[in-house]
Scaffold this motif. Structure first.
Motif, short mmCIF file in Angstrom:
data_model
loop_
_atom_site.label_atom_id
_atom_site.label_comp_id
_atom_site.label_asym_id
_atom_site.label_seq_id
_atom_site.Cartn_x
_atom_site.Cartn_y
_atom_site.Cartn_z
N GLY A 169 0.79 -1.22 0.00
CA GLY A 169 0.00 0.00 0.00
C GLY A 169 0.82 1.26 0.00
N ARG A 170 1.96 1.23 0.68
CA ARG A 170 2.78 2.44 0.76
C ARG A 170 3.43 2.77 -0.58
N SER A 171 3.92 1.77 -1.28
CA SER A 171 4.64 2.01 -2.53
C SER A 171 3.75 1.93 -3.76
N ARG A 172 2.47 1.63 -3.58
CA ARG A 172 1.53 1.49 -4.70
C ARG A 172 2.08 0.47 -5.70
N ALA A 173 2.36 -0.71 -5.20
CA ALA A 173 2.97 -1.74 -6.03
C ALA A 173 2.46 -3.11 -5.63
N ILE A 174 2.69 -4.09 -6.50
CA ILE A 174 2.46 -5.49 -6.20
C ILE A 174 3.83 -6.16 -6.11
N VAL A 175 4.08 -6.83 -5.01
CA VAL A 175 5.34 -7.56 -4.82
C VAL A 175 5.06 -9.04 -5.10
N ILE A 176 5.85 -9.64 -5.98
CA ILE A 176 5.67 -11.04 -6.35
C ILE A 176 6.80 -11.85 -5.74
N ILE A 177 6.46 -12.80 -4.88
CA ILE A 177 7.46 -13.57 -4.14
C ILE A 177 7.41 -15.03 -4.57
N GLU A 194 21.15 -29.28 -0.78
CA GLU A 194 21.93 -28.31 -0.02
C GLU A 194 21.89 -26.94 -0.68
N GLN A 195 22.00 -26.92 -2.02
CA GLN A 195 21.92 -25.66 -2.72
C GLN A 195 20.56 -25.01 -2.55
N CYS A 196 19.53 -25.85 -2.55
CA CYS A 196 18.18 -25.32 -2.38
C CYS A 196 18.03 -24.69 -1.00
N ASN A 197 18.53 -25.37 0.02
CA ASN A 197 18.42 -24.86 1.39
C ASN A 197 19.19 -23.57 1.56
N GLN A 198 20.28 -23.42 0.80
CA GLN A 198 21.08 -22.21 0.90
C GLN A 198 20.57 -21.13 -0.05
N GLY A 199 19.62 -21.52 -0.91
CA GLY A 199 19.17 -20.59 -1.95
C GLY A 199 18.46 -19.38 -1.42
N GLY A 200 17.82 -19.51 -0.25
CA GLY A 200 17.14 -18.37 0.34
C GLY A 200 15.88 -17.99 -0.41
N TRP A 201 15.45 -16.77 -0.19
CA TRP A 201 14.22 -16.27 -0.77
C TRP A 201 14.52 -15.06 -1.62
N GLY A 202 13.59 -14.67 -2.43
CA GLY A 202 13.78 -13.48 -3.26
C GLY A 202 12.45 -12.95 -3.71
N TYR A 203 12.49 -11.82 -4.37
CA TYR A 203 11.25 -11.26 -4.89
C TYR A 203 11.59 -10.23 -5.95
N TRP A 204 10.59 -9.87 -6.72
CA TRP A 204 10.70 -8.69 -7.55
C TRP A 204 9.43 -7.89 -7.38
N ARG A 205 9.51 -6.64 -7.71
CA ARG A 205 8.35 -5.78 -7.54
C ARG A 205 7.88 -5.28 -8.88
N ALA A 206 6.60 -5.39 -9.13
CA ALA A 206 6.02 -4.90 -10.38
C ALA A 206 5.29 -3.61 -10.08
N ALA A 207 5.95 -2.49 -10.28
CA ALA A 207 5.34 -1.19 -10.04
C ALA A 207 4.94 -0.57 -11.38
N GLU A 208 4.09 0.42 -11.32
CA GLU A 208 3.57 0.99 -12.56
C GLU A 208 4.67 1.65 -13.39
N SER A 209 5.51 2.44 -12.76
CA SER A 209 6.51 3.16 -13.54
C SER A 209 7.92 3.01 -12.98
N ARG A 210 8.04 2.49 -11.76
CA ARG A 210 9.36 2.39 -11.17
C ARG A 210 9.59 1.01 -10.56
N PRO A 211 9.60 -0.05 -11.36
CA PRO A 211 9.89 -1.36 -10.80
C PRO A 211 11.30 -1.35 -10.23
N SER A 212 11.44 -1.63 -8.95
CA SER A 212 12.74 -1.49 -8.32
C SER A 212 12.97 -2.63 -7.36
#
Length: 243
Positions: A169-177, A194-212
């Motif tokens: 809500g603050r950034s007016r964006a949808i975060v895809i995890i 082992e690689q999977c367990n160390q892989g961790g998590w990540g995300y990207w953000r789909a914003a209207e004009s400033r995907p960051s």
């Protein structure tokens, strides 16, 4: 345009309703409600509605200010967030008994269950941890090490269980995890356990004009395999990798 009223059914409730969900078999509807009084919100509950008789057949006591509610695919449990507290109520729907699961900090905003029913994803605000993961069998809490400095207000999980979509809500964006729980990295992505367990998590953000924002560094190995398999990014999104 004339109002359409044919077939409408109204079910009266004696408390203020907030959120609603339907069980996978369609037999029950669960509505979170709060009893307000002059000093503020009072006790919260979950109303159980029979979809055949259209009547409230039970009321399950839960914590104060219940909000979002989600039911596991097997219909055994419901998870209810509390907008005024850093906790979640796990409701055993067979016994109609609620157990409070403490998240220690933050204010919960919404909850969604993975399609396999193994995990509940809870969004939070006023905390550095935007998403919390609960194991639905053990109620063990895992803090998802993904944060983007916004406020997570709502969440939905894709039917195939590979992604969570979070409203910021603050950034007016949808975060895809991406959701690692549903992956089979050894078979599908060519990674060891082992690689999977160390892989961790990540995300990207789909914003209207400033995907960051960036993918977490630990997630690089997993994500690169995903890109090689041509997993499509949302339209208009741009990916930035952490170094």
């Amino acid at each position: 345009m004339p109002l359409f009223t044919e077939g409408l059914v109204t079910i009266p409730l004696d408390k203020e309703p907030a959120h609603v969900t339907v069980t996978p078999d369609g037999r029950r509807v669960y509505v979170t409600v709060t009893e307000f009084n002059p000093t503020g919100p009072g006790p919260g509950a979950v109303c159980v509605i029979d979809t055949v008789s259209h009547t409230v057949i039970a009321e399950i006591a839960v914590g104060r200010n219940p909000g979002g509610v989600a039911v596991t695919p097997d219909g055994r449990r419901a998870y209810v967030i509390h907008t005024a507290e850093p906790d979640v109520s796990m409701v055993d729907l067979s016994t109609e008994h609620a157990t409070v699961v403490s998240l220690t900090r933050g204010l919960t905003t919404d909850v969604a269950i993975t399609p396999d029913g193994r995990h509940a994803y809870v969004t939070q605000r006023n905390t550095v941890d935007n998403v919390i993961v609960l194991d639905t069998e053990t109620n063990k809490v895992t803090e998802l090490p993904v944060t983007w400095g916004g406020e997570a207000h709502a969440i939905a999980i894709a039917p195939d269980g590979t992604r969570a979509y979070v409203v910021d809500g603050r950034s007016r964006a949808i975060v895809i995890i991406p959701i690692p729980h549903s992956w089979r990295p050894t078979d599908d992505l060519g990674l060891s356990n082992e690689q999977c367990n160390q892989g961790g998590w990540g995300y990207w953000r789909a914003a209207e004009s400033r995907p960051s924002k960036v993918m977490s560094k630990a997630f690089r190995a997993v994500f690169q395999r995903m890109v090689q398999r041509a997993w499509p990014l949302p339209a208009g999104s741009r990916l930035m990798m952490a170094m």
